[in-house]
Structures are given as structure tokens and as C-alpha cells.
Design a protein around this motif. Sequence first.
Motif, mmCIF file in Angstrom:
data_model
loop_
_atom_site.group_PDB
_atom_site.id
_atom_site.type_symbol
_atom_site.label_atom_id
_atom_site.label_comp_id
_atom_site.label_asym_id
_atom_site.label_seq_id
_atom_site.Cartn_x
_atom_site.Cartn_y
_atom_site.Cartn_z
ATOM 1 N N UNK A 1 0.774 -1.298 0.177
ATOM 2 C CA UNK A 1 0.238 0.231 -0.230
ATOM 3 C C UNK A 1 0.412 0.740 0.178
ATOM 4 N N UNK A 2 1.662 1.374 0.621
ATOM 5 C CA UNK A 2 2.666 2.659 1.226
ATOM 6 C C UNK A 2 3.563 2.577 -0.003
ATOM 7 N N UNK A 3 3.583 1.695 -0.728
ATOM 8 C CA UNK A 3 4.736 1.609 -2.610
ATOM 9 C C UNK A 3 3.601 1.990 -3.735
ATOM 10 N N UNK A 4 2.447 1.903 -3.218
ATOM 11 C CA UNK A 4 1.952 2.377 -4.697
ATOM 12 C C UNK A 4 0.687 3.811 -3.868
ATOM 13 N N UNK A 5 1.076 3.784 -2.501
ATOM 14 C CA UNK A 5 0.000 5.165 -2.279
ATOM 15 C C UNK A 5 0.629 6.203 -1.351
ATOM 16 N N UNK A 6 1.823 5.290 -0.595
ATOM 17 C CA UNK A 6 1.485 6.853 0.462
ATOM 18 C C UNK A 6 2.043 5.811 1.790
ATOM 19 N N UNK A 7 2.070 6.911 2.818
ATOM 20 C CA UNK A 7 2.865 6.740 4.071
ATOM 21 C C UNK A 7 1.304 6.347 4.652
ATOM 22 N N UNK A 8 0.702 5.024 5.684
ATOM 23 C CA UNK A 8 -0.141 4.950 6.622
ATOM 24 C C UNK A 8 -0.217 5.690 7.525
ATOM 25 N N UNK A 9 1.170 6.342 7.760
ATOM 26 C CA UNK A 9 0.459 7.514 9.101
ATOM 27 C C UNK A 9 2.333 8.371 8.963
ATOM 28 N N UNK A 10 1.323 9.901 8.597
ATOM 29 C CA UNK A 10 2.319 11.338 8.290
ATOM 30 C C UNK A 10 2.074 12.310 9.382
ATOM 31 N N UNK A 11 2.214 13.325 9.096
ATOM 32 C CA UNK A 11 1.422 14.408 9.157
ATOM 33 C C UNK A 11 2.738 15.745 8.505
ATOM 34 N N UNK A 12 1.662 17.229 8.756
ATOM 35 C CA UNK A 12 2.318 18.592 8.543
ATOM 36 C C UNK A 12 1.470 19.574 8.807
#
Length: 543
Positions: free
Chosen positions: A252-263
Amino acid sequence: MRLSRILLTIATALLPFAVLATTWLYLYPIFHGCGFPAALYEDGGHGMNAAVAPFRLLALGDPQLEGDSSLPKEGEAAFPSLQRLWALSISNPSTYRFLLTHPRTLHHTLRTLYSALLELTTQDLPRFIQTQRKKLDLLGNDYYLAHIVRSTRWWTRPSHIVVLGDLLGSQWISDEEFGMRAGRYWGRVFEGLEKVPESIMDQGMGRDIGHENDVHEVLGADKSWEKRVINIAGNHDIGYAGDLDEKRIERFERAFGRANWEIIFTLPPCNYTPSSDALETNGQQPTPESPEIPSLRLIILNSMNLDTPALSSPLQTQTYAFLNHIISTSHPISFPVTSSLQFNLLLTHIPLHKESGICYDDPFFDFFKEEEGGGVKEQNMLSEHASKGVLEGVFGLSGNGEHEMGRAGVVINGHDHEGCDVIHYVERTSAAKTDNKEDRGDTGGASAGNGGEDTPRLKEITLRSMMGDYSGAAYFLSAWWDPNAGGEGNGEWRMEVGMCKIGVAAWWWGVHVLDLLVIVLDGQYGTIKWHFLIFFDGMERGG
């Protein structure tokens, strides 16, 4: 000539309807009034001024791109029965002489031929037709979803885009099927858009507990966000806690991005004039890194393994660590919970706990058998314990204390395809209690039930799915800083949400079928007319 006139009459009669329907379909955001609510600013007590909000989030829920693992794989024969017929070598003339001189072999061959023909008509042909129908259905569904994305972006010009989980339709698909659906997601539905760069997500994963701000950006400075899609992990993407493993989270993270993060997005200093009551900077100009500047914090949280039991303890520990990082670095370190300088926007998939009857989905949990690990197999909402941790930890929503109104913010999630708007409030008692008030369908705001103005509360918006069965809903969240609002005019963040729907997928199909019919009829009329002209021209020349 009669047939050509009939076709022309039909095409002429359908043409106005086709033009009107196509115009509506491709301009539906205009006709339906889709758009971001205007940012309303208080004008020194003399009224309100309207402007375009600096933060405009296009939020979409649960596209669930389907597939069909039963479809023939690439290179697999569509008609196996024909291969069996060919294997009989009946196309070879010498075979006939051999069969005629060997009756038993002839009988066996005829039985094999009958069996192959029966398989062709009862299995291969129906499967072929079903395969083509499924392929057409998947193609149409992809472009229906793409039409929603393309049309709403074109008309409303969002500054940010998010998909609230269940990007794909199943967590149990193979890696090959996952890759195919991910390819359709980026190549059709969100064509021309991209995932958030890993450099941003890696800095915003909260690995270093206690580090106050991982990522700071000035809101509006980077226009690339207009073409980035923030993807939230859903149960059909990575599974529930009981079947979420490292392999699923990695793909999932390879295709769509991290599961947990912030900005964290801060307002440009030139757009913010702090009051002496709000800041104590001794006359120094604030900088983008200063916590005293109004900021909007986006929190992307994987809620799939907040509850227990979980299949992978390390993955659950990572989620807990990220949640603790969010709690420990929230602005009350520098300001009290009552500070309105930071707006917290929590983006996740599973809704918070609510009592039965408030939303379409009721509280529900199911678990795998003990021999299968005993983990969470399915859930409609988070548990009360997990929900309380989010409300009290991330948002500081507590009934204890004289001024614990909670941090400014909102929770946005998916999962419940029908959609639901809720206000969570906490009664001011010695034993704090979290309660809910239904406000289904009104995204503009909700009553807090029996809570007064001084009751701690938080809005939760569960998005209606953008799938065709749910009318292709899209949400438009505007957030802005009003320097003249709030207590003593110190300023506060404001938020408004709108929603519009294109209609069920049948409308999309119907309009394009109507257009195709008009084109075919018009083309047939032209072909027939051309043949008649050639015929009569030949007759005249021959005469």
C-alpha cells in the motif's frame, strides 16, 4: 430512402436530448452549485467580508476500485474447448481415413467432439460474454469516478485532495491484482495526479517522539499540492487489525503513500497580524517556524489497527507511537488547550464510536477464530476506548477542568458509505462522559444536543461514498483564519463544509449511450444516403 428518413428522424429527435444531457453531465458542478464555502471574515463588528479560503480540501470517500480474479489471466485461452477440438486434428485429411477404418476410435472422437461443443456453448461462450461485460463495467466505473474527480477539480480548484480509504475493493487480492488496480487508480481515476512525495511523508511520520514539528510549510506556497492526492489506508486496502500484516502495508505504501504521517501548514506572516493579547513576542516579527503563527495541522492516521487483538504487534506499536507523537507535540506544549491558533484536521478511515441509531452503521465487531489468530476481523466503528483516546489525546476534549474546551479541529473519515455528520460533546462532570448527537446530512454545522456553548465538542464528518450506488458524492472543506473572531478578537480558525452529488452511475452510462446512439444513427443515415447517391448516379450514367 424510407429507412434513411426514419434514421434521420430518430437522430434529429434524440439530438436535443443528447446535447442537453451531455451539457449537464460535463458541467454538473456548475448546475448543482458545487463549490467550496466562502471564507467569511468579521469586519470589526460592521458585518462579514467574503473571500476565497486559503485551504480548500476536496475530500472523496471509498472509491473501492473493483476487479474480478475469476477473469481469464493474460495469455489464458478464452475458449479452451476450441483447443480440445483442434487437438483432435480433424483438420488433417488423413485423420478422416483413419477414423473411417477404426470404428471405436470414431465413436470416441464423436463423443469428445460432442463434449467439446457442449462445453463451448454452455461454459466458454457464457464465460466470454461475462468477461467482456465485467471488463466494460470496470472500465465504465473507472471513468465515472474519473469524471467526478476531473469535473470537481476543474470547477472548484481545490488546494488539497484526500481520499478517505478503501481505494481498492479488497485486501485479499494478489500482488498482481493489487498492482493492476493501483495502475487503474493512477492511470484512469486520478490521471495526471500523483501521491505525496516520500520526502514529505518520511519527515512527517513522527519517528522521533518528542520532536515538536517534523514538517512545516507555508500554506499556499507550494502549488504542487493541487496535483497531489493524500491517500488514507482503509480496510479494503490493508485489512483490519486481525489480518493487517507487513506485506499488505508495504505494498500500500509503495503505491499510495505512508499510512501514518503529518504536515503543518502555517499562514504567511504577511497575512497574519497578531494582537498583543495573543502573542508575547516583545516586538519581534514571527517566523514560519514560530508556534505563535496560526497553523493548520494535517494528521494522516492509520486507524485500522488501533483496536485489539492485532495480527502484527510491531505494526500496531508503530501506530500507537505515531499517535503518542501527535499527542506529545500538540500545541498545548506552548499554549493551553483553549488556544485557537492551531487547527487540527484528522484524516482517517474508521469512524469514531457512536451509539446505535446515530449513523447508518451501528457499532459492530467481529473477530477471527482462535486458530486464525483471534484478531479483529471486521468493525463498523472504533471501540469506545480507542475513540476516547483520539478525542481526549489528539483534541484534548475533556469534561475535567474549567477551560478544557478542546483543540480546534475536525475529524474526517469514511467507511460508512451512507455518510454521517456528528458532534461529539463531553458533559462537564467529575466523571467525564463522551456523548454524541446526530446531524446526518447537514455538513454545515450541528447542534450539540443538550450541551451549552461552554460544552467541549468536536465535529466528525463521515463521508458518503463516491461510488455510483451512492450518487458519486464529493465534499468541499474550506478552512481559514479570521483574525477578528474569537474571544477578545484574538482570532480563530473557521471551517465550513459543502457536499454535492453527480447522481448514480446509471446517469453517466445513460448519457454516453444516448450520445453513441445519436452518432451511430447519424452515421448510418449518412452511409445509406451515400449508397443511394452512388446507385442513382450509376443508373443515370447507364441510362
